[in-house]
Design a protein around this motif. Structure first.
Motif, PDB file in Angstrom:
ATOM      1  N   ILE A 145      -4.419  -0.046  -6.294  1.00 20.54           N
ATOM      2  CA  ILE A 145      -3.978  -1.262  -5.595  1.00 20.54           C
ATOM      3  C   ILE A 145      -3.372  -0.906  -4.243  1.00 20.54           C
ATOM      4  O   ILE A 145      -3.625  -1.583  -3.235  1.00 20.54           O
ATOM      5  N   GLY A 146      -2.585   0.157  -4.196  1.00 23.34           N
ATOM      6  CA  GLY A 146      -1.972   0.553  -2.939  1.00 23.34           C
ATOM      7  C   GLY A 146      -2.986   0.952  -1.895  1.00 23.34           C
ATOM      8  O   GLY A 146      -2.854   0.586  -0.725  1.00 23.34           O
ATOM      9  N   ALA A 147      -4.004   1.704  -2.279  1.00 24.48           N
ATOM     10  CA  ALA A 147      -5.026   2.125  -1.312  1.00 24.48           C
ATOM     11  C   ALA A 147      -5.784   0.924  -0.756  1.00 24.48           C
ATOM     12  O   ALA A 147      -6.045   0.839   0.453  1.00 24.48           O
ATOM     13  N   ILE A 148      -6.133  -0.036  -1.626  1.00 22.49           N
ATOM     14  CA  ILE A 148      -6.853  -1.229  -1.158  1.00 22.49           C
ATOM     15  C   ILE A 148      -5.989  -2.027  -0.185  1.00 22.49           C
ATOM     16  O   ILE A 148      -6.449  -2.431   0.901  1.00 22.49           O
ATOM     17  N   CYS A 149      -4.730  -2.264  -0.555  1.00 18.41           N
ATOM     18  CA  CYS A 149      -3.838  -3.045   0.317  1.00 18.41           C
ATOM     19  C   CYS A 149      -3.594  -2.329   1.641  1.00 18.41           C
ATOM     20  O   CYS A 149      -3.558  -2.974   2.703  1.00 18.41           O
ATOM     21  N   LEU A 150      -3.438  -1.011   1.602  1.00 20.88           N
ATOM     22  CA  LEU A 150      -3.184  -0.270   2.827  1.00 20.88           C
ATOM     23  C   LEU A 150      -4.382  -0.331   3.768  1.00 20.88           C
ATOM     24  O   LEU A 150      -4.226  -0.527   4.986  1.00 20.88           O
ATOM     25  N   LEU A 151      -5.589  -0.199   3.233  1.00 21.42           N
ATOM     26  CA  LEU A 151      -6.786  -0.267   4.079  1.00 21.42           C
ATOM     27  C   LEU A 151      -6.961  -1.657   4.680  1.00 21.42           C
ATOM     28  O   LEU A 151      -7.323  -1.799   5.851  1.00 21.42           O
ATOM     29  N   ILE A 152      -6.697  -2.706   3.889  1.00 22.24           N
ATOM     30  CA  ILE A 152      -6.797  -4.068   4.423  1.00 22.24           C
ATOM     31  C   ILE A 152      -5.745  -4.288   5.507  1.00 22.24           C
ATOM     32  O   ILE A 152      -6.020  -4.898   6.553  1.00 22.24           O
ATOM     33  N   GLY A 153      -4.530  -3.794   5.282  1.00 17.65           N
ATOM     34  CA  GLY A 153      -3.486  -3.928   6.295  1.00 17.65           C
ATOM     35  C   GLY A 153      -3.836  -3.189   7.579  1.00 17.65           C
ATOM     36  O   GLY A 153      -3.610  -3.701   8.683  1.00 17.65           O
ATOM     37  N   LEU A 154      -4.404  -1.993   7.466  1.00 17.34           N
ATOM     38  CA  LEU A 154      -4.812  -1.252   8.654  1.00 17.34           C
ATOM     39  C   LEU A 154      -5.947  -1.962   9.386  1.00 17.34           C
ATOM     40  O   LEU A 154      -5.999  -1.960  10.619  1.00 17.34           O
ATOM     41  N   TYR A 155      -6.867  -2.585   8.639  1.00 11.47           N
ATOM     42  CA  TYR A 155      -7.932  -3.366   9.284  1.00 11.47           C
ATOM     43  C   TYR A 155      -7.343  -4.537  10.067  1.00 11.47           C
ATOM     44  O   TYR A 155      -7.772  -4.841  11.192  1.00 11.47           O
ATOM     45  N   ALA A 156      -6.343  -5.204   9.483  1.00 12.81           N
ATOM     46  CA  ALA A 156      -5.688  -6.320  10.187  1.00 12.81           C
ATOM     47  C   ALA A 156      -5.026  -5.828  11.465  1.00 12.81           C
ATOM     48  O   ALA A 156      -5.108  -6.479  12.510  1.00 12.81           O
TER      49      ALA A 156
ATOM     50  N   GLY B 176       0.812  -1.214   0.000  1.00 10.60           N
ATOM     51  CA  GLY B 176       0.000   0.000   0.000  1.00 10.60           C
ATOM     52  C   GLY B 176       0.839   1.255   0.000  1.00 10.60           C
ATOM     53  O   GLY B 176       0.571   2.205  -0.754  1.00 10.60           O
ATOM     54  N   ALA B 177       1.897   1.289   0.819  1.00  9.59           N
ATOM     55  CA  ALA B 177       2.738   2.484   0.899  1.00  9.59           C
ATOM     56  C   ALA B 177       3.457   2.737  -0.420  1.00  9.59           C
ATOM     57  O   ALA B 177       3.481   3.865  -0.928  1.00  9.59           O
ATOM     58  N   TYR B 178       4.045   1.696  -1.000  1.00  8.38           N
ATOM     59  CA  TYR B 178       4.759   1.876  -2.263  1.00  8.38           C
ATOM     60  C   TYR B 178       3.803   2.178  -3.412  1.00  8.38           C
ATOM     61  O   TYR B 178       4.148   2.917  -4.336  1.00  8.38           O
ATOM     62  N   GLY B 179       2.609   1.589  -3.376  1.00  9.90           N
ATOM     63  CA  GLY B 179       1.633   1.895  -4.425  1.00  9.90           C
ATOM     64  C   GLY B 179       1.259   3.365  -4.433  1.00  9.90           C
ATOM     65  O   GLY B 179       1.231   4.014  -5.493  1.00  9.90           O
ATOM     66  N   LEU B 180       0.988   3.912  -3.245  1.00  4.30           N
ATOM     67  CA  LEU B 180       0.657   5.341  -3.167  1.00  4.30           C
ATOM     68  C   LEU B 180       1.865   6.202  -3.540  1.00  4.30           C
ATOM     69  O   LEU B 180       1.711   7.253  -4.181  1.00  4.30           O
ATOM     70  N   LEU B 181       3.066   5.766  -3.143  1.00  2.35           N
ATOM     71  CA  LEU B 181       4.268   6.524  -3.492  1.00  2.35           C
ATOM     72  C   LEU B 181       4.455   6.590  -5.005  1.00  2.35           C
ATOM     73  O   LEU B 181       4.722   7.663  -5.574  1.00  2.35           O
TER      74      LEU B 181
END
Length: 451
Positions: free
Chosen positions: A290-301, A271-276
């Motif tokens: 893709i980065g935003a989706i992965c980052l939100l899922i990671g924050l939910y975890a 998520g971080a690299y995708g947004l970067l």
């Protein structure tokens, strides 16, 4: 033909009347707890108990082998057991399995507590997970086992939050044991002194109800027992019961996958690299989405897991430094500092001895190497760009060549890059002569003859 069909029908009815009536098989849902108790396990068990109660199942069997787990997930499972409208039997199996830490709480909370030979129960001392709270503050972490600590030895040393966590766990496990009529003194010792018992010793000390070789033996011993479920007493009749293992649904499997600390860390990095990359190349859309989706899922975890906030702060700082290296190249200082901060944060983010809730060293090394590689690539591109020839802007005009359009004395106009510029020079140029720019002052160029 009609008479023949009628005779066949009458014969079939006669055979059905002579046959002994068969009672329909009653299914007993079997729920599995294998490994650490976490958010996915709690979701799976609570849904299984609720569905069994709605379907009118005669009994729910939980087959358990666990080293412990998270306090919040354990309490969620216990609430489902205590509020269940049907009996819940917890069976520690197979041989060699255990009900440690959170598993001991769940076993004592069940309507029927059973163990297989060769299993053990106990070691339920809570240990604060995450950053220690301030004195007098409520504990914010989760619980895990750590026999041999000061708390496990009954010491009164430690912070106020640690003493609160210990006393709260003692009161909770005593209340569960007393509610089921089991040995509350041993339950307290399991928390205070990390005491453990084998299956036979637990039966002899009135900690469990049954020692069964297998599930069939367990059902046979349950037959005819009277169980207190809420305000009602239920007499179990296990004749004709069939065990049916309940598989976790896709939601539980997904929750189990994303609440793995290793997966959560990888998702956050993606998520971080995708947004970067999206910020560096606006309009690409794919990296940002893709980065935003992965980052939100990671924050939910992370919200479902016990985390150390100092570790999260270091990870955020590391990401910020690596992003700063990409936008403001410092020849490695920011990038390497970001990799170090990220590695330290990931190391201390999940502070637990339970393997299922720790970040694996190979994953941590792979993420750190990938981050370091990205930093070194940024450094290489930055150095290469400094050595490359300027191709745009005012600086690019110096050294460019063009042809004289008109000239009068020491000034005139020159044609460069498809544009007409005002120019001056120390020599008398003629139309069409090839010249080179040696300086630029505002919108006026200084020329010299080209070689």
């Amino acid at each position: 033909m009609r008479w023949l069909l009628l005779l066949c029908l009458l014969f079939g009815l006669w055979q059905a009347a002579l046959a002994e009536p068969q009672l329909p098989a009653r299914e007993v849902p079997v729920l599995l707890i294998n490994g650490a108790v976490g958010p996915a396990t709690a979701d799976y068990i609570t849904k299984g108990i609720t569905s069994a109660g709605e379907a009118g199942a005669p009994l729910v069997l939980i087959r358990m082998d666990t080293p412990g787990g998270l306090d919040t997930s354990m309490r969620e499972i216990i609430r489902a057991i205590v509020n269940s409208p049907i009996p819940v039997a917890t069976y520690v199996s197979p041989s060699g399995g255990r009900a440690a830490s959170a598993g001991a709480f769940i076993l004592l909370a069940s309507h029927v507590a059973a163990m297989a030979p060769g299993t053990n129960v106990g070691a339920a001392t809570p240990v604060q997970m995450g950053a220690p709270a301030a004195p007098g503050a409520e504990p914010e972490g989760e619980a895990k086992d750590e026999p041999g600590s000061d708390k496990a030895n009954g010491s009164k040393s430690g912070s106020a939050s640690e003493r609160k966590a210990l006393n709260d766990a003692i009161a909770y496990i005593r209340s569960l044991a007393e509610m089921r009529g089991r040995n509350a003194d041993w339950a307290e010792a399991a928390v205070r002194d990390a005491d453990s018992l084998s299956a036979q010793a637990a039966l002899a000390q009135d900690v469990i109800d049954i020692v069964a070789r297998d599930s069939a033996d367990l059902l046979a011993q349950l037959n005819g027992r009277t169980i207190q479920v809420g305000a009602a007493e239920i007499r179990l009749d296990t004749t004709g019961m069939v065990l049916a293992e309940v598989e976790p649904d896709w939601r539980t499997r997904l929750l189990a996958a994303i609440t793995d600390p290793n997966i959560a860390l990888i998702l956050m990095m993606i998520g971080a690299y995708g947004l970067l990359f999206e910020f560096m190349n606006p309009g690409d859309l794919y990296p940002g989405t893709i980065g935003a989706i992965c980052l939100l899922i990671g924050l939910y975890a992370l919200s479902a897991l016990p985390v150390n906030y100092a570790g999260i702060a270091l990870i955020v700082l590391g990401m910020a430094l690596m992003a700063a290296e990409a936008f403001s190249p410092s020849f490695g200082i920011l990038g390497i500092g970001g990799v170090v901060a990220f590695g330290l944060g990931a190391t201390i983010m999940f502070d637990t001895d339970i393997p299922e809730f720790r970040i694996a060293v190979p994953v941590l090394g792979a993420v750190a190497v990938a981050s370091l590689g990205a930093t070194l690539l940024t450094m290489r591109l930055a150095l290469k760009s400094r050595q490359a020839k300027v191709v745009s802007g005012r600086e690019q005009m110096v050294g460019a060549t063009g042809r004289i359009v008109d000239w009068n004395g020491s000034s005139g106009h020159v044609h460069i890059h498809g544009e007409r510029w005002r120019a001056t020079g120390g020599a008398a140029f003629h139309i069409g002569q090839l010249v080179r720019v040696v300086a630029i002052d505002g919108l006026t160029l200084t020329l010299e003859p080209a070689a």
